[in-house]
Structures are given as structure tokens and as C-alpha cells.
Design a protein around this motif. Structure first.
Motif, PDB file in Angstrom:
ATOM      1  N   LEU A  57       0.798  -1.219   0.000  1.00 31.95           N
ATOM      2  CA  LEU A  57       0.000   0.000   0.000  1.00 31.95           C
ATOM      3  C   LEU A  57       0.834   1.273   0.000  1.00 31.95           C
ATOM      4  O   LEU A  57       0.466   2.252  -0.623  1.00 31.95           O
ATOM      5  CB  LEU A  57      -0.907   0.032   1.239  1.00 31.95           C
ATOM      6  N   VAL A  58       1.927   1.266   0.715  1.00 34.51           N
ATOM      7  CA  VAL A  58       2.687   2.501   0.904  1.00 34.51           C
ATOM      8  C   VAL A  58       4.180   2.192   0.877  1.00 34.51           C
ATOM      9  O   VAL A  58       4.610   1.120   1.292  1.00 34.51           O
ATOM     10  CB  VAL A  58       2.282   3.178   2.236  1.00 34.51           C
ATOM     11  N   TRP A  59       4.941   3.122   0.338  1.00 34.16           N
ATOM     12  CA  TRP A  59       6.391   3.019   0.375  1.00 34.16           C
ATOM     13  C   TRP A  59       6.885   3.863   1.528  1.00 34.16           C
ATOM     14  O   TRP A  59       6.515   5.025   1.678  1.00 34.16           O
ATOM     15  CB  TRP A  59       7.000   3.534  -0.914  1.00 34.16           C
ATOM     16  N   VAL A  60       7.748   3.289   2.310  1.00 36.72           N
ATOM     17  CA  VAL A  60       8.356   4.009   3.413  1.00 36.72           C
ATOM     18  C   VAL A  60       9.773   4.347   2.980  1.00 36.72           C
ATOM     19  O   VAL A  60      10.575   3.462   2.721  1.00 36.72           O
ATOM     20  CB  VAL A  60       8.352   3.166   4.704  1.00 36.72           C
ATOM     21  N   LYS A  61      10.037   5.645   2.882  1.00 38.84           N
ATOM     22  CA  LYS A  61      11.339   6.100   2.404  1.00 38.84           C
ATOM     23  C   LYS A  61      12.086   6.837   3.510  1.00 38.84           C
ATOM     24  O   LYS A  61      11.525   7.158   4.557  1.00 38.84           O
ATOM     25  CB  LYS A  61      11.154   7.059   1.226  1.00 38.84           C
ATOM     26  N   ARG A  62      13.344   7.130   3.239  1.00 37.93           N
ATOM     27  CA  ARG A  62      14.181   7.872   4.169  1.00 37.93           C
ATOM     28  C   ARG A  62      13.556   9.251   4.414  1.00 37.93           C
ATOM     29  O   ARG A  62      13.197   9.951   3.483  1.00 37.93           O
ATOM     30  CB  ARG A  62      15.576   8.033   3.575  1.00 37.93           C
ATOM     31  N   GLY A  63      13.402   9.620   5.672  1.00 38.57           N
ATOM     32  CA  GLY A  63      12.843  10.910   6.031  1.00 38.57           C
ATOM     33  C   GLY A  63      11.370  10.875   6.382  1.00 38.57           C
ATOM     34  O   GLY A  63      10.849  11.839   6.929  1.00 38.57           O
ATOM     35  N   HIS A  64      10.668   9.783   6.073  1.00 33.27           N
ATOM     36  CA  HIS A  64       9.258   9.683   6.433  1.00 33.27           C
ATOM     37  C   HIS A  64       9.116   9.497   7.943  1.00 33.27           C
ATOM     38  O   HIS A  64      10.029   9.034   8.614  1.00 33.27           O
ATOM     39  CB  HIS A  64       8.600   8.507   5.722  1.00 33.27           C
ATOM     40  N   PHE A  65       7.943   9.850   8.445  1.00 36.86           N
ATOM     41  CA  PHE A  65       7.653   9.702   9.861  1.00 36.86           C
ATOM     42  C   PHE A  65       6.661   8.573  10.051  1.00 36.86           C
ATOM     43  O   PHE A  65       5.713   8.420   9.277  1.00 36.86           O
ATOM     44  CB  PHE A  65       7.097  10.999  10.445  1.00 36.86           C
ATOM     45  N   VAL A  66       6.884   7.781  11.094  1.00 37.47           N
ATOM     46  CA  VAL A  66       6.048   6.621  11.372  1.00 37.47           C
ATOM     47  C   VAL A  66       5.788   6.553  12.874  1.00 37.47           C
ATOM     48  O   VAL A  66       6.447   7.231  13.671  1.00 37.47           O
ATOM     49  CB  VAL A  66       6.722   5.306  10.900  1.00 37.47           C
ATOM     50  N   VAL A  67       4.815   5.728  13.230  1.00 35.85           N
ATOM     51  CA  VAL A  67       4.557   5.410  14.628  1.00 35.85           C
ATOM     52  C   VAL A  67       4.981   3.962  14.835  1.00 35.85           C
ATOM     53  O   VAL A  67       4.569   3.075  14.093  1.00 35.85           O
ATOM     54  CB  VAL A  67       3.065   5.589  14.988  1.00 35.85           C
ATOM     55  N   VAL A  68       5.832   3.737  15.824  1.00 38.21           N
ATOM     56  CA  VAL A  68       6.400   2.414  16.066  1.00 38.21           C
ATOM     57  C   VAL A  68       5.909   1.890  17.402  1.00 38.21           C
ATOM     58  O   VAL A  68       5.869   2.624  18.393  1.00 38.21           O
ATOM     59  CB  VAL A  68       7.947   2.490  16.058  1.00 38.21           C
ATOM     60  N   ASP A  69       5.558   0.610  17.409  1.00 31.57           N
ATOM     61  CA  ASP A  69       5.209  -0.070  18.651  1.00 31.57           C
ATOM     62  C   ASP A  69       6.330  -1.050  18.964  1.00 31.57           C
ATOM     63  O   ASP A  69       6.465  -2.079  18.301  1.00 31.57           O
ATOM     64  CB  ASP A  69       3.887  -0.802  18.518  1.00 31.57           C
ATOM     65  N   PRO A  70       7.163  -0.752  19.975  1.00 30.71           N
ATOM     66  CA  PRO A  70       8.302  -1.625  20.264  1.00 30.71           C
ATOM     67  C   PRO A  70       7.915  -2.998  20.808  1.00 30.71           C
ATOM     68  O   PRO A  70       8.696  -3.938  20.722  1.00 30.71           O
ATOM     69  CB  PRO A  70       9.102  -0.860  21.317  1.00 30.71           C
ATOM     70  N   SER A  71       6.717  -3.137  21.342  1.00 34.85           N
ATOM     71  CA  SER A  71       6.321  -4.424  21.911  1.00 34.85           C
ATOM     72  C   SER A  71       5.890  -5.425  20.838  1.00 34.85           C
ATOM     73  O   SER A  71       5.888  -6.622  21.079  1.00 34.85           O
ATOM     74  CB  SER A  71       5.185  -4.229  22.914  1.00 34.85           C
TER      75      SER A  71
END
Length: 153
Positions: A57-71
Motif C-alpha cells: 500500500l505505501v512506500w516508506v522512504k528515508r525521512g518519512h515519519f512513522v509510529v512504532v510499537d516496540p512491543s
């Protein structure tokens, strides 16, 4: 969940709130096998995975912002979490207006809708037109003394 439902979920996060343990992160770059290196607000870097529901669905590139769940997504010792949301510019703007966007990721952007102001030029600076010429950076620049020495050989 179908791709259309996932796309709507991805783009429609009007009531978004961070859950327990989730953090904002900026993507530093892909590392292969659907893994990305991200930098958190405290400056630490981890390797996180992109879940299968986002891969087509989406390309994640350098500089993009994301929400991460470490668990989530701790399949191996090296992987430190899973990308839960990919944030688009409209999401970031919304979070900034609500005061939820971390100051470490704030950037000073100029207003792109307005052209930059042109500074007034003096009449003396228009006499020398060499500054306006195209410079080919693929060729070495020879000074006049070097070119006269090579002609005499």
C-alpha cells in the motif's frame, strides 16, 4: 481485512492517540527484508519491521515519519518493533495543530505557495554578465595561465 479497508485505515487517523509504548520515529532508511532503521525522539536508533498489511500500500522512504510499537514484531534480537502507522504530511500538520507532535521532529519550512522575494540589484552588478552563464561542472576549470602553458607545448 482487505486492501481497501487497510488503505482507509491508513489515511484516516483523525482521532489518533499514541497507545502504551508507541513512539514517533523518523525513518533513516531501508535495510532489506521489509525492515527499516528508524530514529526516535531521544536519538536512539532501532531496526523495525513493516507489517504485511502496509507492504503493497505505501512506500516508506528515508525521512518519512512513522509510529512504532516496540512491543510488537520482536521476532529476533535485532528487530526492535513494528511500524503501526505511516504518517503523511496532513497527519503531521494535524498533530502539530493539536500540540501532540514532538519538538525534536519539528522542521522550519518556508511557505511554498509564496515565491521567494527578489532582492533589488544595482545597475553596476548588471555590467558583468559572466555570472549568469551556465557552468559545466563535468569539465575541469582551467585558469588562463594553465591554458596558455598547455598551448605552448
Amino acid at each position: 481485512m482487505g486492501k481497501k479497508q487497510t488503505a482507509e485505515l491508513l489515511l484516516n487517523i483523525d482521532d489518533f492517540q499514541l497507545q502504551n509504548g508507541q513512539q514517533y520515529a523518523q525513518v533513516m532508511g531501508p535495510r532489506g527484508n521489509h525492515q527499516h532503521e528508524v530514529e526516535f525522539t531521544d536519538g536512539s536508533r532501532k531496526l523495525v519491521t513493516l507489517p504485511p498489511k502496509f507492504r503493497n500500500l505505501v512506500w516508506v522512504k528515508r525521512g518519512h515519519f512513522v509510529v512504532v510499537d516496540p512491543s510488537m514484531g520482536t521476532v529476533s534480537e535485532k528487530v526492535g518493533g513494528e511500524i503501526v502507522h505511516v504518517l503523511f504530511p496532513k497527519h503531521i500538520k494535524m498533530l502539530q495543530q493539536q500540540g501532540q507532535w514532538p519538538g525534536q521532529f519539528s522542521t522550519s519550512k518556508t511557505n511554498d505557495s509564496q515565491p521567494p522575494l527578489r532582492q533589488e540589484e544595482d545597475d553596476d552588478s548588471q555590467d558583468d554578465g559572466d555570472d549568469d552563464l551556465f557552468v559545466n561542472n563535468n569539465r575541469p576549470v582551467l585558469s588562463e595561465s594553465e591554458s596558455s602553458e598547455s598551448d605552448s607545448d
